[in-house]
Design a protein around this motif. Structure first.
Motif, PDB file in Angstrom:
ATOM      1  N   VAL A 162      69.222  28.195-114.332  1.00 28.14           N
ATOM      2  CA  VAL A 162      70.417  29.297-114.652  1.00 28.14           C
ATOM      3  C   VAL A 162      70.241  29.186-113.272  1.00 28.14           C
ATOM      4  CG1 VAL A 162      70.939  30.568-115.363  1.00 28.14           C
ATOM      5  CG2 VAL A 162      70.098  28.688-116.896  1.00 28.14           C
ATOM      6  N   ALA A 163      68.669  29.926-112.895  1.00 26.12           N
ATOM      7  CA  ALA A 163      68.714  31.198-111.651  1.00 26.12           C
ATOM      8  C   ALA A 163      69.108  30.295-110.172  1.00 26.12           C
ATOM      9  CB  ALA A 163      67.544  31.706-111.653  1.00 26.12           C
ATOM     10  N   ALA A 164      69.430  29.334-110.112  1.00 26.52           N
ATOM     11  CA  ALA A 164      69.501  28.003-109.076  1.00 26.52           C
ATOM     12  C   ALA A 164      71.394  28.687-109.211  1.00 26.52           C
ATOM     13  CB  ALA A 164      69.369  27.204-109.086  1.00 26.52           C
ATOM     14  N   VAL A 165      71.866  28.887-109.720  1.00 28.40           N
ATOM     15  CA  VAL A 165      73.090  28.818-109.566  1.00 28.40           C
ATOM     16  C   VAL A 165      73.706  29.975-109.485  1.00 28.40           C
ATOM     17  CG1 VAL A 165      75.568  28.838-111.549  1.00 28.40           C
ATOM     18  CG2 VAL A 165      73.189  27.509-111.773  1.00 28.40           C
ATOM     19  N   SER A 166      74.588  29.906-108.311  1.00 31.09           N
ATOM     20  CA  SER A 166      75.251  30.666-107.455  1.00 31.09           C
ATOM     21  C   SER A 166      76.154  31.948-108.009  1.00 31.09           C
ATOM     22  CB  SER A 166      75.402  30.632-105.958  1.00 31.09           C
ATOM     23  OG  SER A 166      74.782  29.436-105.381  1.00 31.09           O
ATOM     24  N   GLU A 167      76.490  31.852-109.140  1.00 33.70           N
ATOM     25  CA  GLU A 167      77.533  32.445-109.525  1.00 33.70           C
ATOM     26  C   GLU A 167      76.830  33.367-110.153  1.00 33.70           C
ATOM     27  OE1 GLU A 167      78.095  29.558-109.076  1.00 33.70           O
ATOM     28  OE2 GLU A 167      79.933  29.081-108.095  1.00 33.70           O
ATOM     29  N   VAL A 168      75.910  32.873-110.953  1.00 37.21           N
ATOM     30  CA  VAL A 168      74.848  33.416-112.097  1.00 37.21           C
ATOM     31  C   VAL A 168      74.470  34.870-111.360  1.00 37.21           C
ATOM     32  CG1 VAL A 168      72.475  33.422-113.291  1.00 37.21           C
ATOM     33  CG2 VAL A 168      74.110  31.351-113.714  1.00 37.21           C
ATOM     34  N   ARG A 169      74.204  34.497-109.888  1.00 35.98           N
ATOM     35  CA  ARG A 169      72.752  35.025-109.270  1.00 35.98           C
ATOM     36  C   ARG A 169      73.814  36.463-108.418  1.00 35.98           C
ATOM     37  NH1 ARG A 169      68.392  34.092-108.717  1.00 35.98           N
ATOM     38  NH2 ARG A 169      67.341  35.575-107.409  1.00 35.98           N
ATOM     39  N   GLN A 170      75.379  36.240-108.296  1.00 38.22           N
ATOM     40  CA  GLN A 170      75.765  37.241-107.746  1.00 38.22           C
ATOM     41  C   GLN A 170      76.656  37.769-108.917  1.00 38.22           C
ATOM     42  OE1 GLN A 170      79.465  34.555-106.527  1.00 38.22           O
ATOM     43  NE2 GLN A 170      78.587  33.354-104.961  1.00 38.22           N
ATOM     44  N   LYS A 171      76.373  37.149-110.043  1.00 40.02           N
ATOM     45  CA  LYS A 171      76.895  38.171-111.229  1.00 40.02           C
ATOM     46  C   LYS A 171      75.690  39.346-111.285  1.00 40.02           C
ATOM     47  CE  LYS A 171      77.762  38.949-116.405  1.00 40.02           C
ATOM     48  NZ  LYS A 171      79.133  39.108-117.089  1.00 40.02           N
ATOM     49  N   LEU A 172      74.404  38.900-111.817  1.00 36.06           N
ATOM     50  CA  LEU A 172      73.622  39.478-112.238  1.00 36.06           C
ATOM     51  C   LEU A 172      72.649  40.640-110.252  1.00 36.06           C
ATOM     52  CD1 LEU A 172      71.068  37.387-113.597  1.00 36.06           C
ATOM     53  CD2 LEU A 172      73.358  38.615-114.151  1.00 36.06           C
ATOM     54  N   VAL A 173      73.329  39.860-109.204  1.00 31.39           N
ATOM     55  CA  VAL A 173      73.111  40.940-108.170  1.00 31.39           C
ATOM     56  C   VAL A 173      73.901  42.536-108.430  1.00 31.39           C
ATOM     57  CG1 VAL A 173      73.014  41.529-105.310  1.00 31.39           C
ATOM     58  CG2 VAL A 173      72.111  39.070-106.188  1.00 31.39           C
ATOM     59  N   VAL A 174      75.005  42.286-108.149  1.00 34.33           N
ATOM     60  CA  VAL A 174      76.008  43.283-108.288  1.00 34.33           C
ATOM     61  C   VAL A 174      75.192  44.282-109.269  1.00 34.33           C
ATOM     62  CG1 VAL A 174      77.853  44.014-109.304  1.00 34.33           C
ATOM     63  CG2 VAL A 174      78.140  42.171-107.940  1.00 34.33           C
ATOM     64  N   ILE A 175      75.212  43.805-110.563  1.00 36.07           N
ATOM     65  CA  ILE A 175      74.779  44.755-111.529  1.00 36.07           C
ATOM     66  C   ILE A 175      73.117  45.278-111.392  1.00 36.07           C
ATOM     67  CG2 ILE A 175      74.125  44.902-114.476  1.00 36.07           C
ATOM     68  CD1 ILE A 175      75.637  42.180-114.933  1.00 36.07           C
ATOM     69  N   GLN A 176      72.328  44.413-110.840  1.00 36.72           N
ATOM     70  CA  GLN A 176      71.196  44.659-110.166  1.00 36.72           C
ATOM     71  C   GLN A 176      71.269  46.099-108.647  1.00 36.72           C
ATOM     72  OE1 GLN A 176      69.384  41.291-109.035  1.00 36.72           O
ATOM     73  NE2 GLN A 176      69.502  41.147-111.414  1.00 36.72           N
ATOM     74  N   LYS A 177      72.168  46.115-107.987  1.00 31.20           N
ATOM     75  CA  LYS A 177      72.363  46.854-106.789  1.00 31.20           C
ATOM     76  C   LYS A 177      73.041  48.559-107.122  1.00 31.20           C
ATOM     77  CE  LYS A 177      74.201  43.745-103.250  1.00 31.20           C
ATOM     78  NZ  LYS A 177      72.865  43.821-102.125  1.00 31.20           N
ATOM     79  N   LYS A 178      73.652  48.196-108.617  1.00 35.02           N
ATOM     80  CA  LYS A 178      73.771  49.488-109.276  1.00 35.02           C
ATOM     81  C   LYS A 178      73.039  50.381-110.285  1.00 35.02           C
ATOM     82  CE  LYS A 178      79.030  49.627-110.994  1.00 35.02           C
ATOM     83  NZ  LYS A 178      80.133  48.427-110.900  1.00 35.02           N
ATOM     84  N   LEU A 179      72.252  49.391-110.549  1.00 33.15           N
ATOM     85  CA  LEU A 179      70.977  50.318-111.062  1.00 33.15           C
ATOM     86  C   LEU A 179      69.935  50.647-109.978  1.00 33.15           C
ATOM     87  CD1 LEU A 179      69.928  47.138-113.612  1.00 33.15           C
ATOM     88  CD2 LEU A 179      71.476  49.549-114.451  1.00 33.15           C
ATOM     89  N   GLY A 180      70.369  50.378-109.263  1.00 29.23           N
ATOM     90  CA  GLY A 180      69.410  50.840-107.861  1.00 29.23           C
ATOM     91  C   GLY A 180      70.333  52.063-107.283  1.00 29.23           C
ATOM     92  N   GLU A 181      71.505  52.392-107.384  1.00 33.56           N
ATOM     93  CA  GLU A 181      72.249  53.138-106.334  1.00 33.56           C
ATOM     94  C   GLU A 181      71.592  54.415-106.371  1.00 33.56           C
ATOM     95  OE1 GLU A 181      76.322  52.851-108.290  1.00 33.56           O
ATOM     96  OE2 GLU A 181      76.622  51.741-106.673  1.00 33.56           O
ATOM     97  N   PHE A 216      68.370  44.552-101.883  1.00 33.66           N
ATOM     98  CA  PHE A 216      67.776  45.580-102.142  1.00 33.66           C
ATOM     99  C   PHE A 216      66.815  45.235-100.427  1.00 33.66           C
ATOM    100  CE2 PHE A 216      67.086  47.609-106.427  1.00 33.66           C
ATOM    101  CZ  PHE A 216      68.231  48.012-106.755  1.00 33.66           C
ATOM    102  N   PRO A 217      68.365  44.971 -99.145  1.00 32.42           N
ATOM    103  CA  PRO A 217      67.185  44.632 -98.371  1.00 32.42           C
ATOM    104  C   PRO A 217      66.536  46.085 -97.928  1.00 32.42           C
ATOM    105  CG  PRO A 217      69.141  44.025 -98.176  1.00 32.42           C
ATOM    106  CD  PRO A 217      68.638  44.799 -99.251  1.00 32.42           C
ATOM    107  N   ASN A 218      66.697  47.477 -97.577  1.00 36.63           N
ATOM    108  CA  ASN A 218      66.332  48.280 -97.318  1.00 36.63           C
ATOM    109  C   ASN A 218      65.531  49.359 -97.824  1.00 36.63           C
ATOM    110  OD1 ASN A 218      67.944  47.790 -95.339  1.00 36.63           O
ATOM    111  ND2 ASN A 218      69.708  49.195 -96.544  1.00 36.63           N
ATOM    112  N   ALA A 219      65.006  48.319 -98.656  1.00 39.67           N
ATOM    113  CA  ALA A 219      64.241  49.331-100.317  1.00 39.67           C
ATOM    114  C   ALA A 219      62.681  49.896 -98.781  1.00 39.67           C
ATOM    115  CB  ALA A 219      63.232  48.595-101.157  1.00 39.67           C
ATOM    116  N   ALA A 220      61.965  50.871 -99.481  1.00 38.13           N
ATOM    117  CA  ALA A 220      61.569  51.958 -99.006  1.00 38.13           C
ATOM    118  C   ALA A 220      59.990  50.805 -98.645  1.00 38.13           C
ATOM    119  CB  ALA A 220      61.730  52.889 -99.282  1.00 38.13           C
ATOM    120  N   LEU A 221      59.876  50.483-100.220  1.00 41.53           N
ATOM    121  CA  LEU A 221      58.849  49.720-100.138  1.00 41.53           C
ATOM    122  C   LEU A 221      58.563  48.432-100.503  1.00 41.53           C
ATOM    123  CD1 LEU A 221      55.335  49.539 -99.802  1.00 41.53           C
ATOM    124  CD2 LEU A 221      56.036  50.647-102.363  1.00 41.53           C
ATOM    125  N   LYS A 222      58.549  47.380-100.207  1.00 41.63           N
ATOM    126  CA  LYS A 222      58.441  45.835-100.633  1.00 41.63           C
ATOM    127  C   LYS A 222      56.972  45.497-101.198  1.00 41.63           C
ATOM    128  CE  LYS A 222      62.828  45.030 -98.214  1.00 41.63           C
ATOM    129  NZ  LYS A 222      63.001  44.103 -97.346  1.00 41.63           N
TER     130      LYS A 222
END
Ligand code: DC
Length: 231
Positions: free
Chosen positions: A106-125, A141-147
């Protein structure tokens, strides 16, 4: 004090969520389990007959994505937010070996990833977030201060996961868990969209021989250094 974003990626069952929760609690940050979102979509697919051992109706899942509403609600007694699928708390239902068996597909489906990445970015705003997953430091978060990139041997990971599932009362064998762990490693690292890779600027921690306390202290130290560095 400045708040940062902490991205914790790595293979399945490396204890990412354990350390992420501890760090979030210690720093007063929000913890987000991005894997829980992929698991909840997988649960939806199973419940609606879209995925089984012989078939995966990808088109139907993509078509129904708008019907999948994912939310998080903070659970005071647990100290972290639980995931809700269309209003139902599915925190426990998404942790079964059945869901684990299908989630990488399921996680390999691009449309699923796009939907979830939008939610994740919002949660990290607002920063002040610790998020764990596979593509947090590379895509979300490619700009995260700590990875952090967590690794451990497949055998170590399988035996930890096996113990957890046994404690929950699941009837499973160590071999089945090891098979699931290695199969997910393979699918997660070889999928076309956002495969699991270590971000160039991520710090790798192999926790095969670390206790939970040692792992926590290591990550906390890195977090403190990073926070101090940007102040
Ligand atoms: O962290 P976890 O084991 O609960 O994640 C479940 C699956 O979801 C994992 O096999 C890969 C996928 N996943 C992903 O592709 N990207 C993420 N950010 C988090 C999880």
């Amino acid at each position: 004090m400045n708040k940062i974003t902490i991205a914790i990626d790595g293979f399945s069952s490396t204890g990412k969520s354990t350390v992420a929760k501890q760090i979030a609690k210690e720093l007063g940050y929000v913890y987000v389990d991005s894997g829980a979102m992929y698991r909840a979509v997988t649960l939806y697919a199973i419940k609606n007959g879209l995925i089984s051992h012989d078939d995966f109706n990808v088109e139907a899942l993509i078509y129904q994505l708008d019907k999948i509403n994912l939310t998080f609600q903070f659970n005071e007694s647990l100290g972290y937010a639980e995931v809700y699928l269309n209003g139902e708390n599915v925190e426990s239902k998404i942790r079964t070996l059945e869901v684990s068996g299908f989630v990488s597909q399921v996680a390999a489906v691009s449309e699923v990833r796009q939907k979830l990445v939008v939610i994740q970015k919002k949660l990290g705003e607002d920063k002040g977030v610790v998020m764990d997953g596979r593509d947090i430091g590379t895509v979300v978060f490619p700009n995260a201060a700590l990875k952090i990139f967590m690794t451990a041997s497949a055998e170590k990971r399988a035996s930890r996961r096996y113990k957890e599932l046994l404690e929950r009362g699941d009837a499973i064998t160590y071999e089945a868990v090891l098979e699931n762990v290695t199969q997910r490693d393979r699918i997660d690292t070889t999928r076309e969209d956002s495969p699991l890779v270590k971000a160039e600027d991520a710090i790798e921690i192999d926790n095969s021989e670390l206790t939970l306390k040692e792992q926590f202290e290591k990550v906390l130290q890195l977090a403190k250094i990073t926070i101090e560095g940007i102040e």
